[in-house]
Design a protein around this motif. Structure first.
Motif, PDB file in Angstrom:
ATOM      1  N   LEU A 158       0.824  -1.217   0.000  1.00  0.00           N
ATOM      2  CA  LEU A 158       0.000   0.000   0.000  1.00  0.00           C
ATOM      3  C   LEU A 158       0.855   1.263   0.000  1.00  0.00           C
ATOM      4  N   HIS A 159       2.016   1.175   0.626  1.00  0.00           N
ATOM      5  CA  HIS A 159       2.886   2.356   0.696  1.00  0.00           C
ATOM      6  C   HIS A 159       3.843   2.436  -0.486  1.00  0.00           C
ATOM      7  N   PHE A 160       3.736   1.466  -1.400  1.00  0.00           N
ATOM      8  CA  PHE A 160       4.411   1.563  -2.689  1.00  0.00           C
ATOM      9  C   PHE A 160       3.473   2.158  -3.743  1.00  0.00           C
ATOM     10  N   LYS A 161       2.219   1.674  -3.740  1.00  0.00           N
ATOM     11  CA  LYS A 161       1.255   2.168  -4.724  1.00  0.00           C
ATOM     12  C   LYS A 161      -0.141   2.084  -4.118  1.00  0.00           C
ATOM     13  N   HIS A 162      -0.787   3.208  -4.003  1.00  0.00           N
ATOM     14  CA  HIS A 162      -2.045   3.277  -3.262  1.00  0.00           C
ATOM     15  C   HIS A 162      -3.237   2.755  -4.042  1.00  0.00           C
ATOM     16  N   ILE A 163      -3.063   2.362  -5.310  1.00  0.00           N
ATOM     17  CA  ILE A 163      -4.182   1.778  -6.050  1.00  0.00           C
ATOM     18  C   ILE A 163      -4.636   0.468  -5.403  1.00  0.00           C
ATOM     19  N   TYR A 164      -3.739  -0.155  -4.632  1.00  0.00           N
ATOM     20  CA  TYR A 164      -4.090  -1.424  -3.983  1.00  0.00           C
ATOM     21  C   TYR A 164      -5.052  -1.234  -2.814  1.00  0.00           C
ATOM     22  N   LEU A 165      -5.395   0.022  -2.524  1.00  0.00           N
ATOM     23  CA  LEU A 165      -6.482   0.276  -1.568  1.00  0.00           C
ATOM     24  C   LEU A 165      -7.784  -0.347  -2.057  1.00  0.00           C
ATOM     25  N   TYR A 166      -7.893  -0.540  -3.389  1.00  0.00           N
ATOM     26  CA  TYR A 166      -9.076  -1.174  -3.960  1.00  0.00           C
ATOM     27  C   TYR A 166      -9.396  -2.500  -3.262  1.00  0.00           C
ATOM     28  N   VAL A 167      -8.346  -3.264  -2.931  1.00  0.00           N
ATOM     29  CA  VAL A 167      -8.565  -4.605  -2.380  1.00  0.00           C
ATOM     30  C   VAL A 167      -8.348  -4.656  -0.873  1.00  0.00           C
ATOM     31  N   ALA A 168      -8.084  -3.502  -0.248  1.00  0.00           N
ATOM     32  CA  ALA A 168      -7.860  -3.469   1.197  1.00  0.00           C
ATOM     33  C   ALA A 168      -9.049  -3.997   2.006  1.00  0.00           C
ATOM     34  N   PRO A 169     -10.315  -3.716   1.597  1.00  0.00           N
ATOM     35  CA  PRO A 169     -11.437  -4.273   2.377  1.00  0.00           C
ATOM     36  C   PRO A 169     -11.398  -5.798   2.477  1.00  0.00           C
ATOM     37  N   ALA A 170     -10.998  -6.460   1.416  1.00  0.00           N
ATOM     38  CA  ALA A 170     -10.929  -7.928   1.437  1.00  0.00           C
ATOM     39  C   ALA A 170      -9.889  -8.396   2.449  1.00  0.00           C
ATOM     40  N   TYR A 171      -8.740  -7.733   2.459  1.00  0.00           N
ATOM     41  CA  TYR A 171      -7.685  -8.097   3.426  1.00  0.00           C
ATOM     42  C   TYR A 171      -8.150  -7.832   4.853  1.00  0.00           C
ATOM     43  N   GLY A 172      -8.720  -6.650   5.084  1.00  0.00           N
ATOM     44  CA  GLY A 172      -9.131  -6.293   6.435  1.00  0.00           C
ATOM     45  C   GLY A 172     -10.164  -7.239   7.013  1.00  0.00           C
ATOM     46  N   VAL A 173     -11.188  -7.539   6.228  1.00  0.00           N
ATOM     47  CA  VAL A 173     -12.267  -8.413   6.698  1.00  0.00           C
ATOM     48  C   VAL A 173     -11.769  -9.845   6.878  1.00  0.00           C
ATOM     49  N   TYR A 174     -10.967 -10.332   5.932  1.00  0.00           N
ATOM     50  CA  TYR A 174     -10.491 -11.718   6.024  1.00  0.00           C
ATOM     51  C   TYR A 174      -9.582 -11.907   7.240  1.00  0.00           C
ATOM     52  N   LEU A 175      -8.658 -10.975   7.466  1.00  0.00           N
ATOM     53  CA  LEU A 175      -7.747 -11.109   8.602  1.00  0.00           C
ATOM     54  C   LEU A 175      -8.503 -11.011   9.922  1.00  0.00           C
ATOM     55  N   LEU A 176      -9.486 -10.133   9.982  1.00  0.00           N
ATOM     56  CA  LEU A 176     -10.284 -10.005  11.206  1.00  0.00           C
ATOM     57  C   LEU A 176     -11.102 -11.273  11.447  1.00  0.00           C
ATOM     58  N   ARG A 177     -11.704 -11.789  10.378  1.00  0.00           N
ATOM     59  CA  ARG A 177     -12.609 -12.936  10.500  1.00  0.00           C
ATOM     60  C   ARG A 177     -11.868 -14.253  10.700  1.00  0.00           C
ATOM     61  N   SER A 178     -10.787 -14.449   9.980  1.00  0.00           N
ATOM     62  CA  SER A 178     -10.131 -15.757   9.970  1.00  0.00           C
ATOM     63  C   SER A 178      -8.871 -15.833  10.812  1.00  0.00           C
TER      64      SER A 178
END
Length: 526
Positions: A196-216
């Motif tokens: 994310l700190h290399f290229k902020h376009i990957y914020l697009y998929v940040a919700p998937a990472y956040g929810v998956y890490l919290l849930r699993s």
């Protein structure tokens, strides 16, 4: 013994694939390069010759630094190698400088950084289910996936002809995905935070990472029906994840916070003053929306429902990055695109939370987040389609339904990149490379799933075959018509709109698949 033989042979064929594509990249060095070549040369000059306090203020060139700090430091490190090739490329005032040594350095720096991408592909191949193992090497899912990723047509032309550094960035993303598949959650989270700190376009998929890490990861157990066991929540794991994100962010943004420059950095990263669409329309919902507005305005003028004097001067077909007003349909604001994007990703996020379905469910959610952001985002670049195509490649070798969606998405998405290479010498190159990749993708996945139903319906086949006549029309017929001078935008409009139909269809089909699978999983548990 058989497994040992396969494992021993893996290194040989994988190395051959990696070496082969590297040689191809070297052959592409003399080809056309876009203004992105000058963009990155200018960033080398900025980070090398100016103090950090001026990096995000320097504006001698129109191509100002607008990537996050880690990428700026990456350019800084590269610049200290670049000075041994040609010191003049590091002069901020040498605008549009391009010597033969500068060309070689920048081209080879992209090729060299792809080592991380190659390693990430190898790690992803280890995560692939080996149940569908054919007798021949070329029928094995791992081999097919390696080709689909290493020889990806879109990545080849965007990085090694058009010129960008997407390879190692996608390498970071794929490596983080692989770590999550391997249940190395902290490593996956760390890699994504760095990305994310290399290229902020990957914020697009940040919700998937956040929810998956919290849930699993933060919830350590589920009930027998698959729902959350709330008492299993681990504060230690949440704190650990938060600490990783905080430390990476502090390392990246800390120096600019100390300089009181964070507002300036963010103004560069999120330039909402740019228009709804990029110079070449990304083939998304807004391309269809713009085309509909154009059609309605033409009809309105013909029927004299509209006053020509009230038509906005800024045309969506001029190829300019700017703000504009639609003629008939309501004009779109950044807030409207944000709301549309959030609404589009919410169902996939809910599925990931309530019916996580493991790493594969996370990967499908990630792809949907990428596609939804591409479909409804503000000022989306056409190249952003790769953010959905590459993770979808991992899904394509697992299920026939996903393979079908992948083939429609990748064929349409890759063709939508054609306008990036508009010079005559690159025409046969892009056509040949896309044909080879597309033919291989379709034939290999058809072979892999030959015992299941056909991958395409007659309608899907007809649509994909339509790309051929479209290319003939845009490249070989239109240039010789009188419309070329009066309506130069028509090839871009046709390409964007036609591809937008296919990408929208793939997005909708993937969403239906995810929702149905979640419903089936719920029914089975009941």
């Amino acid at each position: 013994m058989a497994a040992l033989t396969i494992a021993t042979g893996t290194g040989n064929w994988f190395s051959a694939l990696a070496l082969g594509v590297t040689l191809l990249k070297c052959l592409l060095i003399p080809t056309y390069h876009s203004t992105d070549f000058e963009v990155h040369r200018n960033w080398l000059a900025i980070t090398h010759s100016l103090p950090i306090s001026q990096w995000y203020y320097e504006a001698t060139s129109e191509w100002t630094l607008d990537y996050p700090p880690f990428f700026a430091w990456f350019e800084y490190i590269l610049s200290h190698v670049a000075k041994y090739f040609d010191q003049e490329m590091l002069n901020v005032h040498n605008l549009n400088y391009s010597s033969s040594r500068t060309l070689l350095f920048q081209r080879f720096s992209v090729i060299f950084m792809d080592v991380l991408f190659v390693y990430a592909v190898r790690e992803c191949c280890k995560c692939i289910d080996g149940k569908k193992v054919g007798k021949e090497l070329t029928e094995k899912p791992k081999f097919i996936l390696s080709v689909l990723l290493l020889w990806n047509f879109g990545l080849l032309i965007v990085d090694h002809i058009h010129f960008q550094y997407n390879g190692f960035l996608f390498g970071l993303m794929l490596l983080s995905i692989a770590r999550l598949f391997q249940k190395r959650h902290m490593e996956g989270a760390f890699l994504f935070a760095v990305l994310l700190h290399f290229k902020h376009i990957y914020l697009y998929v940040a919700p998937a990472y956040g929810v998956y890490l919290l849930r699993s990861y933060c919830f350590t157990a589920n009930k027998p029906d698959g729902s959350i066991r709330w008492k299993s929540f681990s504060f230690v794991r949440v704190i650990s994840l938060g600490l990783v994100v905080f430390l990476v962010s502090a390392l990246s943004l800390g120096p600019f916070l100390a300089l009181n420059q964070l507002p300036q950095v963010f103004s560069r990263l999120f330039p909402f003053k740019r228009g709804l669409c990029h110079a070449y329309w990304a083939p998304n919902f807004w391309a269809l929306y713009n085309a509909l507005d154009k059609v309605l305005s033409v009809i309105g003028l013909k029927l004299k429902f509209l006053d020509p004097n009230n038509i906005p001067k800024a045309s969506m077909t001029s190829g300019l990055v700017q703000q504009f007003q639609h003629t008939v349909l309501p004009s779109v604001t950044p807030l409207a695109t944000l709301i549309c994007t959030l609404i589009a990703i919410l169902p996939s996020i809910f599925c990931l939370w309530f019916k996580p379905q493991g790493p594969r469910g996370f990967l499908r959610c990630l792809t949907l987040c990428a596609l939804s952001s591409f479909m409804f985002g503000w000022h989306v670049h056409e190249k952003a389609i790769l953010l959905a195509i590459l993770p979808m490649s991992l899904l394509s070798v697992g299920k026939a339904g996903d393979a079908s969606i992948f083939l429609i998405l990748t064929t349409t998405g890759h063709y939508s990149l054609f306008p990036l290479l508009f010079t005559a010498p690159e025409l046969p190159i892009k056509i040949l490379l896309m044909l080879l990749f597309t033919i291989y993708s379709i034939s290999s996945l058809k072979t892999l799933f030959r015992k299941e139903k056909p991958l395409f319906s007659w309608m899907e086949t007809f649509y994909l075959l339509g790309l051929g006549p479209l290319e003939v029309c845009c490249e070989f017929v239109f240039p010789f018509t009188s419309w070329k001078v009066k309506y130069p935008f028509i090839p871009l409009l046709l390409t964007s709109v036609y591809c937008a139909v296919g990408i929208t269809y793939a997005w909708f089909k993937l969403y239906v698949s995810v929702l149905i699978d979640s419903a089936i999983g719920k029914t089975k548990k009941q």
